[in-house]
Design a protein around this motif. Structure first.
Motif, short mmCIF file in Angstrom:
data_model
loop_
_atom_site.label_atom_id
_atom_site.label_comp_id
_atom_site.label_asym_id
_atom_site.label_seq_id
_atom_site.Cartn_x
_atom_site.Cartn_y
_atom_site.Cartn_z
N TYR A 85 0.86 -1.19 0.00
CA TYR A 85 0.00 0.00 0.00
C TYR A 85 0.90 1.25 0.00
N ILE A 86 0.84 2.02 -1.09
CA ILE A 86 1.77 3.13 -1.28
C ILE A 86 1.19 4.49 -0.90
N PHE A 87 -0.13 4.57 -0.71
CA PHE A 87 -0.77 5.89 -0.68
C PHE A 87 -0.68 6.61 0.67
N LEU A 88 -0.10 5.96 1.69
CA LEU A 88 0.21 6.74 2.90
C LEU A 88 1.24 7.83 2.60
N VAL A 128 4.23 -6.66 -8.41
CA VAL A 128 3.20 -6.67 -9.46
C VAL A 128 3.67 -7.47 -10.66
N TYR A 129 4.88 -7.23 -11.13
CA TYR A 129 5.35 -7.86 -12.36
C TYR A 129 5.80 -9.30 -12.16
N THR A 130 6.05 -9.69 -10.94
CA THR A 130 6.41 -11.10 -10.71
C THR A 130 5.21 -11.93 -10.26
N GLY A 131 4.08 -11.27 -10.07
CA GLY A 131 2.87 -11.97 -9.65
C GLY A 131 1.90 -12.12 -10.80
N THR A 132 0.67 -12.39 -10.43
CA THR A 132 -0.37 -12.61 -11.43
C THR A 132 -1.21 -11.37 -11.70
N ILE A 140 0.11 2.50 -13.42
CA ILE A 140 1.49 2.72 -12.99
C ILE A 140 1.74 4.22 -12.77
N ALA A 141 1.25 5.04 -13.72
CA ALA A 141 1.41 6.49 -13.59
C ALA A 141 0.73 7.01 -12.33
N LEU A 142 -0.49 6.52 -12.06
CA LEU A 142 -1.21 6.92 -10.85
C LEU A 142 -0.45 6.48 -9.60
N LEU A 143 0.11 5.28 -9.66
CA LEU A 143 0.85 4.73 -8.53
C LEU A 143 2.07 5.59 -8.20
N ILE A 144 2.69 6.13 -9.23
CA ILE A 144 3.92 6.91 -9.04
C ILE A 144 3.61 8.38 -8.73
N LEU A 145 2.70 8.98 -9.51
CA LEU A 145 2.50 10.43 -9.42
C LEU A 145 1.67 10.86 -8.21
N SER A 146 0.70 10.03 -7.80
CA SER A 146 -0.18 10.47 -6.71
C SER A 146 0.57 10.75 -5.41
N PRO A 147 1.59 9.97 -5.04
CA PRO A 147 2.36 10.36 -3.85
C PRO A 147 3.52 11.31 -4.14
N ALA A 148 3.97 11.35 -5.39
CA ALA A 148 5.17 12.13 -5.72
C ALA A 148 4.90 13.60 -5.96
N LEU A 149 3.73 13.95 -6.49
CA LEU A 149 3.46 15.33 -6.90
C LEU A 149 2.99 16.27 -5.79
#
Length: 373
Positions: A85-88, A128-132, A140-149
């Protein structure tokens, strides 16, 4: 109970309802621990509560801000590695960007934040890429940008708001200075102008009586002398008023100096302080000038704040910046700080100097005989 809620639970009133609205986005963090059983569930619940408490306390005091951010980052990374969970990180991102720290501290926190975020994102993308689980480029963009911006956006927004506030305050200051100049000009016109006209008229009358009635001539000359002495007193009083520096003048000069050093000046409760006794204004004005000089030379700050307070017993000015602070030895050896303390002590006041994510100077003058309005 109300005091406990205000000091330990609720966000500061000046923030309005915005912090409570953003806490809605904490609900997904609770959802990731719903499937956990037993005492572990209560442990992770306590971790989230501690996280929210630390987040809230950062808005209450600047003390230990960097330490609190570090604890938040540890919890952010823990949730990323344990629950994917990345969104904290969004909360820490907003906090770093919105808090008024110096550029040096901000850069250090920013790089620490991006390092922690980068490591956490790398782990999640690896899972993610090693799983199913399938994930597209937009996710991916949302995953990166939402905490970074948010850290950059909130920092930029905060700086713009500070500059707009400083501009409004400076415009108000200029209007007050213009009003004061108009008052002095009106006094010169009404008092001295009429008096000089009267002196000129009496001189003409005395000239006419000079050869006919010496007694009346003497009377006119005496009146001219008395009027001239009164005018001299008035001129001296005006000059004295001009020499006595007011808080408006000090803040206007401070704004100009700080602007050249690319430091934003913020002032709170300025209007109420304009009615303080002239002696009090002059003492505070000189100390503000000294603090501005020290901030420009040594602080490396980008925000300089002056707060005026008043109660039944005291006048108080709090001067603070978000710079590098000072060491105890620097405080003891500084002639500027010694001068500030001496000015306050001459009127039985008190002063304190602290390093709290920058420098904070608190100056208090009691409302005793000779300093009351």
């Amino acid at each position: 109970m109300k005091k406990f809620l205000r000091t330990q639970i609720l966000f500061p009133q000046y923030l309005g309802l915005a912090p409570y609205f953003w806490l809605i986005f904490m609900l997904p963090a609770f959802s990731v621990i719903t499937d956990i059983q037993g005492m572990a569930k209560y442990f992770w619940l306590a971790v989230i509560v501690v996280y929210i408490k630390i987040y809230r306390d950062c808005f209450m005091t600047a003390k230990h801000f960097s330490l609190r951010v570090s604890i938040q980052l540890v919890i952010d990374m823990t949730f990323a590695f344990v629950f994917n969970y990345i969104f904290l990180f969004v909360f820490t991102s907003f906090l770093i960007g919105s808090f008024p720290v110096s550029k040096k501290v901000f850069k250090r926190l920013l790089w620490t934040f991006y390092l922690a975020l980068g490591v956490s994102l790398s782990w999640i993308l690896y899972i993610v890429y090693t799983g199913t689980t399938k994930i597209d480029i937009f996710e991916i963009a949302l995953l990166i940008l939402s905490p970074a911006l948010p850290v950059i956006a909130s920092r930029s927004l905060g700086e713009q708001q500070a500059k707009r506030q400083a501009l409004r305050e400076e415009n108000q200051r200029l209007r007050l200075l213009a009003t004061e100049r108009d008052r002095i000009a009106q006094a010169l016109h009404d008092d001295l102008g009429q008096s000089f006209s009267l002196i000129a008229l009496k001189a003409e009358v005395a000239q006419k009586f000079m050869e006919k009635d010496l007694a009346k001539t003497k009377e006119q000359l005496e009146q001219i002398a008395n009027e001239s002495r009164n005018d001299l007193k008035l001129v001296r009083q005006i000059v004295r008023d001009l020499k006595n520096e007011t808080l408006i003048q000090a803040l206007h000069e401070a704004s100009e100096k700080l602007k050249q050093a690319k430091i934003v000046l913020l002032v709170e409760n300025e209007t109420s302080a304009m009615n303080w006794k002239q002696e009090v204004q002059q003492i505070f004005a000189r100390n503000i000038n000294e603090a501005v000089t020290n901030a420009i030379r040594h602080s490396q700050a980008d925000i300089f704040t002056v707060i005026f307070n008043e109660d039944e017993y005291n006048y108080q000015v709090i001067i603070k910046d978000n710079g590098t602070g000072f060491s105890l030895k620097e405080k003891q050896d500084s002639f500027g700080i010694i001068g500030m303390k001496q000015r306050i002590e001459r009127v039985s006041g008190t002063s304190s100097f602290e390093a709290k994510n920058g420098t904070q100077i608190t100056l208090t003058i009691p409302k005793k005989k000779g300093t009351e309005n």
